[in-house]
Write an enzyme that holds these catalytic residues in place. Sequence first.
Site, short mmCIF file in Angstrom:
data_model
loop_
_atom_site.label_atom_id
_atom_site.label_comp_id
_atom_site.label_asym_id
_atom_site.label_seq_id
_atom_site.Cartn_x
_atom_site.Cartn_y
_atom_site.Cartn_z
N THR A 123 0.83 -1.20 0.00
CA THR A 123 0.00 0.00 0.00
C THR A 123 0.86 1.25 0.00
O THR A 123 0.57 2.24 -0.69
CB THR A 123 -0.93 0.00 1.23
N HIS A 165 1.95 1.86 -3.45
CA HIS A 165 0.88 2.47 -4.24
C HIS A 165 0.80 3.97 -3.97
O HIS A 165 0.60 4.77 -4.90
CB HIS A 165 -0.47 1.81 -3.92
N HIS A 203 2.82 2.07 8.52
CA HIS A 203 1.97 1.47 9.55
C HIS A 203 2.45 0.11 10.03
O HIS A 203 1.90 -0.45 10.96
CB HIS A 203 0.53 1.35 9.03
N CYS A 232 -15.54 4.41 13.51
CA CYS A 232 -16.47 5.43 14.01
C CYS A 232 -17.34 4.92 15.15
O CYS A 232 -17.78 5.69 16.00
CB CYS A 232 -17.35 5.95 12.86
N CYS A 280 -21.53 3.33 12.44
CA CYS A 280 -22.04 2.93 11.12
C CYS A 280 -22.61 1.50 11.19
O CYS A 280 -22.50 0.82 12.22
CB CYS A 280 -20.94 3.01 10.08
N CYS A 290 -19.92 -1.18 12.03
CA CYS A 290 -19.55 -1.17 13.45
C CYS A 290 -20.67 -1.76 14.31
O CYS A 290 -20.42 -2.54 15.24
CB CYS A 290 -19.24 0.25 13.90
N CYS A 321 -15.09 -0.74 9.19
CA CYS A 321 -15.97 0.41 9.38
C CYS A 321 -16.17 1.16 8.06
O CYS A 321 -15.24 1.29 7.26
CB CYS A 321 -15.32 1.33 10.42
#
Length: 340
Positions: free
Chosen positions: A39, A42, A60, A89, A92, A95, A103
């Site tokens: 990632t 990218h 990360h 969050c 939603c 979640c 999420c």
Amino acid sequence: MRAAKYIGGGRVEVGEADAQAPAAGEVRIRVAYNGICGTDLHIVQGHMDARVDMPATIGHEMSGVIEAVGDGVDLAVGAPVTVMPLRWCGSCAACAAGHQHICQRLDFVGIDSPGALQELWTVPASVVVPLPEGLSLQHAALVEPLAVAVHDVRRSRLAAGETAVVIGGGPIGQLIAVVARAAGSTVILAEPDAARRDFAAQQGAIVVDPIEGDLAAVVEERTAGAGADVVFEVAGTRGTALDATRHARTRGRVVFVAIHPEPVPVDLHRIFWRELEVLGARVYEREDFERAIELLAAGHVPADALITRVVPLDATMEAFEALLSAAAMKILVDVQGVGA
């Protein structure tokens, strides 16, 4: 402090940045090592410019030690930690259904918000995962990608005695093979690069060159014509996506791990004909992180062999260039290190 930032145009620059004091409920980590993943590649290639806020401190896959804590945090300064870089969050539909890791408004820390390629990184205490004493901080930088593989295998319901096909022998494909072998399964790994095939073979996988060899014939031979119980598509190409269903047994499972940014063909007739299950697997949950730490601490993961080299923070751009040329398996950035 110093930080590496993606500035656009395929460039990463290292410079001075302000350290952020931890507020209530936050932790400041002295980052030790950060691994570069697909990632991140990218991002630096410009594929995610619409998503990242430049100049962007990314990263990360990390390890470090707690340097300071804010009020209300029950974590000790000096403790070794990693980070599960997901903030959800809590309200939603995903979640509410208990699937916070996917999420609908997920903040993937290190992409959607500042990441670990900085000497001092302040994050919510909720994303911090303690590490056992004695686990190398270099090895611990592999926890996040290993958790991806643990989640993929858990999603597949792969069981001891079953056969898994892994299409793609990059870092995640190799880690899926390791996790699958640890679960007691037979692994057939397809990868065109000879060095990556050799690595997988050394870890006990049956390897196939999908260009020069015949993966379907090997799968049939190894399964007495039945097909694999699980197929993991990790290569991320149109051809491998189309081919993935070909290798699964009746009522087998096909897990799409690779990110396909554009729609690709899938053999729906094969899915119908053999009553296949098609599964998506994205990121991880806390239990996947905990299992990844267990596997690393127990020595089930060839961590030293996976880490091609370690470079200082000043050489972050060089690390990206090496990975873009497929000249390495996993490169770690020594975030506190200074180049010669």
